[in-house]
Design an enzyme around this catalytic site. Structure first.
Site, mmCIF file in Angstrom:
data_model
loop_
_atom_site.group_PDB
_atom_site.id
_atom_site.type_symbol
_atom_site.label_atom_id
_atom_site.label_comp_id
_atom_site.label_asym_id
_atom_site.label_seq_id
_atom_site.Cartn_x
_atom_site.Cartn_y
_atom_site.Cartn_z
ATOM 1 N N ASP A 148 0.834 -1.282 0.052
ATOM 2 C CA ASP A 148 0.042 -0.118 -0.004
ATOM 3 C C ASP A 148 1.040 1.292 -0.086
ATOM 4 O OD1 ASP A 148 -2.595 1.230 0.567
ATOM 5 O OD2 ASP A 148 -1.814 1.959 2.386
ATOM 6 N N GLU A 172 14.835 -14.590 -0.563
ATOM 7 C CA GLU A 172 15.218 -15.660 0.219
ATOM 8 C C GLU A 172 14.229 -16.819 -0.060
ATOM 9 O OE1 GLU A 172 15.962 -15.135 4.351
ATOM 10 O OE2 GLU A 172 16.752 -13.190 3.766
#
Length: 543
Positions: free
Chosen positions: A199, A255
């Site tokens: 957002d 990751e």
């Protein structure tokens, strides 16, 4: 597939309004899970959930008070795990909202920060001294009206809130804040989410010198209903420091296998397109961005072409996300209604156009039904901008009313109780079950068009080459490695005729008639053409 998001179609769910399973009039996680078959049946690749985290709901969940807990209004962490498991069973990825530029004023971080100037979290939010006369430190306005500064008597300082007073801005210049934000994101990645919708991603950082924003150009100022748009927000957002933090976020998501981030750029015009390009350039920032350019009232070939070409120029190695509606704007069938004679024709043309765009596609719940904006009375509103600026700004409630599942059931089958926002006749008449029974419905058109896109290498990954045609005609080639499709759209209620080469043939969904070398496009007509050659189909206006 590590880059599942490239060319994907993502379906946005507004949890309060999708399906209520516990009978309190507000949608919940269990309700979403119960309706995932419908979403998967559209052929989309993922769902995006608007905020489901603990919140006082001053801004319907965009004021988070705990980043790693589910709000009881929506359910529990266990129910969220069930939702993820069911979505994955159906082949749907799950993307969750992350509201990181600000928190709720009820967050424990803010409670500590506001208490004094010398506590461990004293610099976790943006605090500033008043001017000598007690006024705020600069001219920055709030998106929701008034100054972006609120006085805190305990500290004898102002705090920054770009949105509601109850939404204080985090100080991202503080390393501890960045670290804590990343820990919260890791929590959801380890829980199995496939991505984040970020957002207000261009609001993360502010100018540390707190310099006044300059005025926007005079022609822009003249069009504004409220004061926010009267400034060029070069100091209160869009700061260059943002890039380094986006890189930290990318390191985190990388990751994990096959995860992505899509940022919401809260800005307009070429500025927004430039920011989209800057934030997605290369492979160490966001995976993609969207702005409000496609969510505007502008419905011209020039506008769509300028927006797409602007991104191509600004981020030749970036990846865009395009949508026509979401929870923040008037639904596009109502927004563009003046350009059509028939709302269904507009809805079908809209999905045909959207699915032909290069990038990742977003659909907002109810678009597949051609839902219009709900017209609400002032007494029915819950949204802060609408309550404050009515009637010039009616707020966002009209696009957030409940999903309609059953044409004959009370409240459209959304809930057994009175919903938090009303279900009205124009929406209920377009319920899912009614459209399932009609082969010519908007719902079936969405399924057919999404399926066509997924089956086309040119649509999913091809490049875009625009064709020069006069308004109201938008046309371009989508050039893939094994196929070139020519896409053409009549953005008006007046019939249009084009001359095409005789090798052209209609493929996929269309609202057009091809007679040898003449293509007839009716009101809001559209066509995908294939000539079986790399250069695509030649088009020119018919004499």
């Amino acid at each position: 597939m590590t880059e599942w998001w490239r060319g994907a179609t993502i379906y946005q769910i507004y949890p309060r309004s999708f399906q209520d399973n516990n009978g309190d009039g507000i949608g919940d996680l269990a309700g979403i899970t119960s309706r995932l078959d419908h979403v998967a049946g559209l052929g989309v690749d993922a769902i995006w959930l608007s905020p489901i985290f603990t919140s006082p709901m001053k801004d319907m969940g965009y004021d988070v008070s705990n980043y790693t807990e589910i709000d009881p209004l929506f359910g529990t962490l266990a129910e969220f795990d069930t939702l993820i498991a069911r979505a994955h069973e159906l082949g749907l990825k799950v993307v969750v909202d992350q509201v990181l530029s600000h928190t709720s004023d009820k967050h424990e971080w803010f409670a500590e920060s506001r208490a004094s100037r010398d506590n461990p979290k004293s610099d976790w939010y943006v605090w500033a001294e008043p001017n000598p006369d007690g006024t705020p430190p600069n001219n920055w306005p709030s998106v929701f009206g008034g100054a972006a500064w609120e006085w805190e008597p305990r500290r004898r300082q102002y705090y920054l809130h770009n949105f509601l007073i109850e939404q204080p801005d985090l100080n991202m210049h503080c390393a501890d804040v960045q670290d804590e934000i990343l820990r919260g994101m890791r929590f959801w990645l380890e829980r199995g989410v496939d991505g984040f919708r970020l957002d207000t991603v261009n609001y993360y950082f502010h100018d540390t010198e707190l310099r006044d924003n300059p005025a926007a150009p005079a022609d822009v100022v003249a069009e504004q209903v409220d004061t926010y748009g009267m400034q060029a927000h070069i100091y209160s957002k869009n700061r260059p420091e943002n890039i380094a933090f986006l890189m930290r976020m990318r390191v985190l998501t990388d990751e994990f296998d096959a995860r992505m981030m899509v940022g919401e750029v809260g800005d307009g015009g070429q500025t927004a397109i430039d920011i989209m390009g800057e934030y997605t350039r290369g492979t160490d920032r966001l995976h993609m961005c969207y702005s409000f350019e496609m969510l505007s009232p502008d419905f011209t070939a020039k506008h769509f072409r300028k927006t797409i070409e602007g991104f191509q120029k600004g981020a030749p190695d970036g990846w865009p996300s395009w949508s026509f509606s979401n929870h923040d704007v008037r639904r596009h069938v109502s927004r563009w209604l003046e350009h059509c004679e028939d709302a269904d024709a507009l809805a079908k043309q809209s999905v045909a156009m959207l699915m032909s765009f290069e990038g990742t596609i977003g659909i907002y719940q109810g678009e597949e039904l051609g839902l219009p904006e709900t017209e609400l009375e002032y007494s029915e509103l819950t949204d802060p901008p609408g309550l404050r600026f009515w009637p010039e700004n009616k707020g966002r409630d009209g696009c957030r009313t409940p999903m309609v599942w059953n044409a004959e059931s009370e409240h459209g089958g959304f809930s057994s109780a009175k919903p938090w926002l009303p279900v009205k006749t124009p929406q209920q008449s377009r319920a899912v079950d009614a459209q399932e029974r009609s082969n010519d419905s908007v719902l079936h058109a969405y399924r057919e068009t999404i399926a066509f896109r997924k089956a086309s290498e040119a649509m999913l990954r091809g490049t875009t080459q625009f064709i020069d045609l006069p308004e109201p005609l938008l046309a371009f080639h989508r050039v893939g490695t094994s196929q070139t499709l020519t896409c053409v759209f009549n953005l008006s209620a007046e019939p249009q005729t084009l001359a095409v080469d005789p090798a052209a043939r209609l493929v996929g969904p269309h609202n057009a008639l091809l007679e040898t070398d003449i293509l007839n496009l009716g009101p809001n007509g559209f066509a995908y053409l294939d000539a079986g050659r790399a250069e695509g189909v030649s088009l020119k206006t018919a004499k």
